[in-house]
Design an enzyme around this catalytic site. Structure first.
Site, short mmCIF file in Angstrom:
data_model
loop_
_atom_site.label_atom_id
_atom_site.label_comp_id
_atom_site.label_asym_id
_atom_site.label_seq_id
_atom_site.Cartn_x
_atom_site.Cartn_y
_atom_site.Cartn_z
CB THR A 17 -1.02 0.02 1.24
OG1 THR A 17 -0.20 -0.22 2.53
CG2 THR A 17 -2.17 -0.98 0.94
CE1 TYR A 159 18.16 -1.68 -12.92
CE2 TYR A 159 18.28 1.04 -12.83
CZ TYR A 159 17.95 -0.43 -12.07
OH TYR A 159 17.01 -0.26 -10.98
CD GLU A 209 29.83 -1.00 -7.25
OE1 GLU A 209 30.29 -1.00 -5.93
OE2 GLU A 209 28.95 -0.72 -7.69
CG HIS A 247 27.07 0.80 -4.48
ND1 HIS A 247 27.55 0.21 -5.71
CD2 HIS A 247 25.87 1.41 -4.58
CE1 HIS A 247 26.32 0.37 -6.38
NE2 HIS A 247 25.42 0.88 -5.83
#
Lengths: 293, 375
Positions: A17, A159, A209, A247
């Protein structure tokens, strides 16, 4: 085939919700994922986008047979949500949120493993098995089904990298965002083991990385005689030591954390190392070519 | 966040771990009237390594020497940082220096205990410490660690003290959300007891919501940042200034690093790591552009965003508005791709701005423009 998630997975969304929960539930449903339930304490009996909402995961599992969960709740409530999902019988639980204390990540991981299941995250877009199902908020248009298993510490990089693979006709069996934090529900070694056992995965692309030890686990795998071919791209070559690059785990504290040290280890192990994002598609193609031999 | 030694030792002492009893002073004058048992150690309190070799730890035999050493230390930079205070402690009569730490390792799914029989300043260059992967603190098993230690330690009393201390450090790390507790050297004194002669503790910033002291320390650290970084933190942007000339405005940690690397490969250098994905709004992009426009070392700007959940046509509309009202003439290159990247390109073209869909050509152009405008 794929790893962890497929068309038969029945997904329950914790925090459905909320703004992100609602958006993601709709998006996963649109991709063809079986989103069978939502959970929001005190909101049982309502529905979101036609998905029934329950007051607890146990109630959702009992009514819908959900076996997979994604948890969209803030960090202070995250451990409660993941434990509830794990202990209600969900064998795969994603926690995409960032800013999670390491202690919570350790507990989530241990709880999922103790039940024989997996937690994916934190600080990750989740997991997608292209053409079958998605558990997370990665952009659907970047992916297509195929033989490459993709593992990424970074959401944004996964992505762009996946889209480049897709545009080059190199589809993916699954793409898993293992996350940018030091302790992960599924770490690089475990993600590789899952892809190793997946018959539909012919080659593995690892997007890593600076900082942390995951890349050395990838190198350990790549030098195994029975390894599937591995192509890698590591970012952070130009990051200065001692400064955190976004990060939590992307921090050079010692030589082992550096781009050079990791690339040397991966090349020595026989991985196909892409030295830039532009070289990734060729590296993936080379890995696939090796798997055909 | 890395605690200085004095803070770290206070945390250890509160957990019942032996540390030298010291006092912290902020001015040389503060030593007047303090009662020391000489000799004492005067130690720079600075959150960086390598202070021992840089003269940050001095042995003193009188109040005058302490005052002089404190004055010298407080005016010396260690790895670029001025010490906030000086710690004055009894000089330990150390029989042996050991190394013991508890750190996080993803492969262990949590904590690892590291032990080396020879601690001190050479730990980085010596043999690798013994490692006991524990995971959750409650999974520590004395017999497992004992068996590991027996390969290097034969003094039974010492060995058992190390086992007990490791357990205590793990419990502290869990309770206080520490991602590193390193005691180097761990001193064996003449009577065989162990004392933490130094302490390097890193608290988990993400746990600030349950530890008031972490929250306070973060507030102080934020106040000590440069104005640029502070404004970015307030706006939920992630900024690290670097040495280069191409102002990089990007989205996502991994893609920002990938773009930095691409800039270097094209012969340039990134001026910053600036991740706008946390606030892709007029306020966020506006602040980012303002900072890059006003910094004279930035010669060109590359805006590189790949839209996943973020729709690029919305970003394009935001940028068009900002660029129309921009007074700076610094060259700027746009690269918007991903979700609705085609619409973004059309919108930008209609407004008179070129958009690159691919990263490579955008990077090359930004590097070239930076070189052309560098005198």
């Amino acid at each position: 085939m794929s790893i962890l998630l497929d068309a038969a997975s029945r997904v329950v969304v914790l925090g459905i919700t909320g703004r992100i929960g609602t958006f993601s539930a709709r998006d996963m449903l649109a991709y063809g994922t079986q989103v069978v339930a939502g959970v929001s304490p005190g909101r049982g009996g309502s529905n979101v986008e036609g998905i029934p909402v329950f007051g607890s995961v146990a109630a959702a599992v009992a009514a819908t047979g959900a076996d997979t969960a994604i948890v969209y709740v803030p960090a202070p409530l995250a451990l409660d949500g993941v434990l509830e999902a794990v202990e209600s019988g969900c064998r795969l639980v994603a926690y995409p949120g960032d800013g999670l204390p390491v202690r919570e990540a350790m507990e989530m991981r241990a709880a999922a493993r103790a039940q024989g299941g997996w937690m994916v995250g934190p600080n990750s877009p989740g997991l997608i098995s292209p053409g079958r199902a998605k558990l997370g908020f990665m952009p659907s248009f970047c992916y297509q089904p195929g033989p490459i298993g993709v593992i990424s510490r970074s959401g944004s990089l996964s992505y762009e990298a996946s889209l480049r693979l897709t545009q080059a006709g190199l589809g993916q069996s699954s793409v898993i965002g293992i996350g940018g934090d030091p302790v992960k529900g599924v770490n690089a070694a475990e993600a590789i083991a899952l892809f190793h056992d997946d018959p539909a995965t012919e080659a593995i692309v690892y997007l890593g990385e600076i900082g942390g030890s995951d890349e050395y686990a990838v190198a350990d795998y790549a030098q195994r005689a029975d390894a599937k071919p591995v192509a890698t791209l590591l970012v952070g070559r130009t990051a200065p030591p001692g400064r955190k690059m976004g990060h939590a785990a992307a921090l050079i504290g010692s030589y082992a954390d550096t781009w050079e040290s990791k690339v040397v280890a991966l090349e020595a192990a026989g991985a196909v190392v892409a030295r830039s994002l532009d070289a990734l598609v060729d590296a993936a193609r080379e890995a696939l070519r090796r798997s055909a031999r | 966040m890395l605690l200085n030694e004095a803070r770290g030792k206070r945390l250890l002492a509160a957990a019942g771990i032996a540390v030298p009893v010291g006092i912290e002073i902020t001015t040389p004058a503060a030593v007047a009237g303090a009662r020391f048992a000489f000799p004492v150690a005067v130690k720079a309190q600075v959150a960086s390594g390598g202070r021992g070799l840089a003269g940050g730890v001095r042995r003193c035999n009188s109040e005058a020497e302490v005052s002089e050493a404190a004055a010298a230390i407080l005016s010396t930079r260690f790895s670029g940082l001025l010490p906030s205070t000086v710690l004055v402690e009894p000089w330990l009569a150390i029989a042996r220096e050991l190394y013991l730490s508890v750190v996080i390792d993803g492969r262990a799914g949590g904590f690892v205990v590291l032990y080396a029989p020879k601690g001190g300043v050479d730990i980085e260059t010596g043999p690798k410490p013994l490692a006991y992967p524990v995971g959750l603190a409650r999974n520590f098993r004395a017999h497992v660690f004992r068996a590991l230690l027996e390969s290097v330690e034969h003094d039974r009393k010492l060995l058992e003290q190390i086992v007990a201390l490791a357990r205590r450090l793990l419990r502290l790390a869990e309770a206080a959300d520490c991602t590193t507790i390193e005691i180097n050297p761990l001193a064996v004194l003449a009577d065989g007891s162990l004392t933490a002669a130094d302490a390097k503790i890193v608290r988990d910033d993400a746990a600030a919501w349950r530890h008031a002291d972490i929250a306070t320390a973060l507030e102080q650290a934020r106040a000590a940042e440069t104005e640029d970084v502070r404004r970015c933190l307030d706006a939920n942007l992630m900024l690290v200034w670097l040495e280069g000339e191409v102002g990089l405005l990007s989205g996502g940690a991994g893609m920002t690093m990938a773009a930095m690397d691409a800039i270097e490969a094209a012969g340039g250098h990134a001026a910053c790591f600036l991740d706008c994905s946390g606030n892709p709004t007029p306020a966020g992009f506006g602040l980012a552009l303002e900072l890059l426009d006003s910094n004279p070392t930035v010669r060109s700007i590359l805006v590189s965003m790949f839209g996943g959940g973020l729709q690029m046509d919305r970003v394009a509309r935001t940028l068009i508005e900002l660029l129309r009202n921009r007074s700076s003439t610094k060259p700027l290159v746009l690269r918007l791709d991903g979700t609705r990247g085609d619409v973004a390109t059309t919108l930008l073209a209609d407004a008179g701005f070129a958009n690159h869909r691919a990263l490579g050509p955008a990077v090359s152009e930004a590097v070239r423009l930076a070189q052309e405008t560098t005198p």
